[in-house]
Motif scaffolding. Sequence first.
Motif, PDB file in Angstrom:
ATOM      1  N   ALA A 142      38.919  21.598  48.576  1.00 32.02           N
ATOM      2  CA  ALA A 142      39.976  22.785  48.708  1.00 32.02           C
ATOM      3  C   ALA A 142      39.662  23.605  49.619  1.00 32.02           C
ATOM      4  O   ALA A 142      38.373  23.694  50.044  1.00 32.02           O
ATOM      5  CB  ALA A 142      39.905  23.373  47.283  1.00 32.02           C
ATOM      6  N   PRO A 143      40.656  24.277  50.362  1.00 34.68           N
ATOM      7  CA  PRO A 143      40.325  25.204  51.470  1.00 34.68           C
ATOM      8  C   PRO A 143      39.265  26.408  51.045  1.00 34.68           C
ATOM      9  O   PRO A 143      39.476  26.972  49.836  1.00 34.68           O
ATOM     10  CB  PRO A 143      41.797  25.725  51.889  1.00 34.68           C
ATOM     11  CG  PRO A 143      42.793  25.240  50.830  1.00 34.68           C
ATOM     12  CD  PRO A 143      42.385  24.162  50.006  1.00 34.68           C
ATOM     13  N   LEU A 144      38.825  26.934  51.891  1.00 32.09           N
ATOM     14  CA  LEU A 144      38.086  28.405  51.439  1.00 32.09           C
ATOM     15  C   LEU A 144      38.750  29.235  50.807  1.00 32.09           C
ATOM     16  O   LEU A 144      38.151  29.977  49.874  1.00 32.09           O
ATOM     17  CB  LEU A 144      37.606  28.915  52.880  1.00 32.09           C
ATOM     18  CG  LEU A 144      36.335  28.638  53.206  1.00 32.09           C
ATOM     19  CD1 LEU A 144      35.645  29.217  54.630  1.00 32.09           C
ATOM     20  CD2 LEU A 144      35.124  28.791  52.223  1.00 32.09           C
ATOM     21  N   SER A 145      40.201  29.625  51.153  1.00 36.37           N
ATOM     22  CA  SER A 145      41.016  30.588  50.359  1.00 36.37           C
ATOM     23  C   SER A 145      40.931  30.139  48.871  1.00 36.37           C
ATOM     24  O   SER A 145      40.904  31.330  48.164  1.00 36.37           O
ATOM     25  CB  SER A 145      42.304  30.792  51.105  1.00 36.37           C
ATOM     26  OG  SER A 145      43.016  29.611  50.894  1.00 36.37           O
ATOM     27  N   ASP A 146      41.280  28.975  48.439  1.00 34.56           N
ATOM     28  CA  ASP A 146      41.123  28.667  47.126  1.00 34.56           C
ATOM     29  C   ASP A 146      39.894  29.057  46.422  1.00 34.56           C
ATOM     30  O   ASP A 146      39.816  29.477  45.191  1.00 34.56           O
ATOM     31  CB  ASP A 146      41.504  27.236  47.137  1.00 34.56           C
ATOM     32  CG  ASP A 146      42.951  26.896  47.104  1.00 34.56           C
ATOM     33  OD1 ASP A 146      43.754  27.910  47.751  1.00 34.56           O
ATOM     34  OD2 ASP A 146      43.163  25.936  46.902  1.00 34.56           O
ATOM     35  N   LEU A 147      38.720  28.545  47.193  1.00 38.24           N
ATOM     36  CA  LEU A 147      37.653  29.082  46.775  1.00 38.24           C
ATOM     37  C   LEU A 147      37.218  30.701  46.321  1.00 38.24           C
ATOM     38  O   LEU A 147      36.760  30.879  45.212  1.00 38.24           O
ATOM     39  CB  LEU A 147      36.466  28.451  47.582  1.00 38.24           C
ATOM     40  CG  LEU A 147      36.186  27.047  47.609  1.00 38.24           C
ATOM     41  CD1 LEU A 147      35.181  26.713  48.587  1.00 38.24           C
ATOM     42  CD2 LEU A 147      35.931  26.354  46.335  1.00 38.24           C
ATOM     43  N   TRP A 148      37.764  31.372  47.265  1.00 41.05           N
ATOM     44  CA  TRP A 148      37.657  32.807  47.353  1.00 41.05           C
ATOM     45  C   TRP A 148      38.419  33.292  45.978  1.00 41.05           C
ATOM     46  O   TRP A 148      37.760  34.132  45.224  1.00 41.05           O
ATOM     47  CB  TRP A 148      38.122  33.395  48.588  1.00 41.05           C
ATOM     48  CG  TRP A 148      38.161  34.836  48.390  1.00 41.05           C
ATOM     49  CD1 TRP A 148      39.472  35.454  48.451  1.00 41.05           C
ATOM     50  CD2 TRP A 148      37.073  35.768  48.599  1.00 41.05           C
ATOM     51  NE1 TRP A 148      38.952  36.935  48.521  1.00 41.05           N
ATOM     52  CE2 TRP A 148      37.675  37.231  48.349  1.00 41.05           C
ATOM     53  CE3 TRP A 148      35.738  35.585  48.648  1.00 41.05           C
ATOM     54  CZ2 TRP A 148      37.018  38.262  48.634  1.00 41.05           C
ATOM     55  CZ3 TRP A 148      35.094  36.706  48.788  1.00 41.05           C
ATOM     56  CH2 TRP A 148      35.767  38.084  48.666  1.00 41.05           C
ATOM     57  N   ASN A 149      39.581  32.693  45.903  1.00 43.29           N
ATOM     58  CA  ASN A 149      40.529  33.103  44.765  1.00 43.29           C
ATOM     59  C   ASN A 149      39.879  32.834  43.482  1.00 43.29           C
ATOM     60  O   ASN A 149      40.082  33.644  42.541  1.00 43.29           O
ATOM     61  CB  ASN A 149      41.862  32.668  44.795  1.00 43.29           C
ATOM     62  CG  ASN A 149      42.888  33.288  45.919  1.00 43.29           C
ATOM     63  OD1 ASN A 149      42.542  34.646  46.196  1.00 43.29           O
ATOM     64  ND2 ASN A 149      43.626  32.764  46.693  1.00 43.29           N
TER      65      ASN A 149
END
Lengths: 187, 444
Positions: free
Chosen positions: B50-57
Amino acid sequence: MAQLLSALRRIDSALARAEGAVIVLCVSLMLFLAFGQVALRPVTSGFPWADQLARFLVLWTGVLGASLATRRRKHIAIDVVTKFLSPRGRAMAALIGNGLGILLCAFLLLVSIRYVAANRENATLATTMHLPIWLVQAVIPYGFAAMFLRFLDGVLEDAQGLLTGDFSYQKQFEEAPEAAFSKGEGS
Amino acid sequence: MKTLLIVLLFLTLLNSGAPLWLVIGLLSVISFVFWGEGGSDLADLLSEGAPLSDLWNHGVDYSLSVPIQMFRVTESPVLIAIPLFTIAGMIMTKGQISKRLVEVSRAAVGFLPGGLAVTTIVGCTFFAAISGASAVTIIAIGGMLYPALKSEGYSEKFSLGLLTSSGALGILVPPSLPLIIYGVVAKADINKLFVAGLLPGLLTMGALSIYSAFQAETHGVRRERFSFPELREKIRKGIWAILLPVLLLVGIYGGYTTAAEVSAVAVVYALVIEILVHKALKWSDLGKIFVDSLVLVGAILVILLMALSFTNFLAVEQIPQYATEWIKGYVTTPLGFLAAVNGLLLIVGCIMDIFSGLLIVGPLVVPIAQAFGVDLIHLGIVFVLNLEIGFVTPPFGINLFISSSYFRKSVPDILKAALPFMAILLGCLAVITYFENISLVLVR
């Protein structure tokens, strides 16, 4: 860096004055509510909203107090190891602590903004009165934001100290044990 | 393995001198995101690339527990007692109530064998109870009574040991903050905790007093002469100060009020007395007292808030249950468990101040104690007494350092002086741990 530091200091002392004023106001109100409940006990069985409001005020004053504690470097820490370090070593250790503070406060600021925003959207009210709960909770992100600034200030201070070799700023945070009581001698 | 990682990370960060609440806060965030339910979701996200933004969320979502738990503290009805008792203590320290109380007790019991030493013990107990800090107690009472003790013929060693260890006594007596905070952590009844602290408090005071009287007699300390006019004069000057502890004790032991209500009354009473009667404070001092108190409270409260959110993680992950299973492999009886807790807490007490110790170890020990069938009120008394003894134990007992810097003696000298007192306190602790009725008889 010196300019950034002095700008931060100005914000910091303005915040500190405001925080102090709000604490005095909130504590007075808290005391009034809590004592009022006791004083009125023979007459009424008490007002649930007054209890809840007083507890909200504890959260407010507590978070603001914590913010001021960050400014004065009064947070409780285990200093058995760092106590024996040289000023340079202490500055390096403080750099770690303050750096951790920046990271965590920034992250928790974002998290708590999302938390408050969610409650604002749902228009949640306090259980005992017509008070939007997000207004009460707003102190949580405020606290993280203010502490973020203070930890940033600390990091810059420590970094400047390490670069210039001047650690005299550490003195203002060291309180001699007597100082805690010196003003309390009374007459 | 998971537990081991948590413990290791915790210990390393703890000793870096970083503010405690940051360490605990970091731990709860990491725990929620990586090890809790969030952990398995995180593994899924990672394996999907998954992209980084997903990990952040994902990180932010699972960290929402932290502000949620922070806000839930406002559901605790006793919460308000923490700032109010701190303020009351600050008013009494900056004014004259505590000083006049010490003078009354000196006039009342000074003529007994070891009278001045007993006065010291009583003074320290009351002072530590209201100020919640044994460090301030040493300085406040020590400054008043150390010269008097020496001039009456008590040895320097005895006087130093007495003052260094007597700061430990106040925390079992209302309005002791540590007991209130234990009550919040363990969700135990605060009034019951205060009632339970009465006999153990008297026992430790009594044991130290008997030892002091014995020492005073063998060293031929001159007794003070009892003078009734003197006592009357001190009582006249101190009557309003005496009424305050009377009010607190009657209110709490009599079961008329809750700790929260008593705290409000204590602040108002102390204010009125210090400002209008003793004229030791001015209304304009109030602002500074409120702010200074709340800085102290804030420093404790953030630890409490972070500890509560970490406790929530532990509970969700059932870590106390695992720990209980593990411990049951070694210890089987409630008493054996309490003995193990004593050992652990003495070590914790050496390296942490009492609030941090309570907030870090409390949430772990309380559910395990419940599983062993230990009474939570009894545990609270044992808990707090233990941590306070830790203040005097080497290598890191903070009272030793405070005494050393205030009385200008080396730490080993102070330690040697404190040893007999420490032995007595440990003896009391053992007795109180073993006979749970000492704490529980008044509660039942």
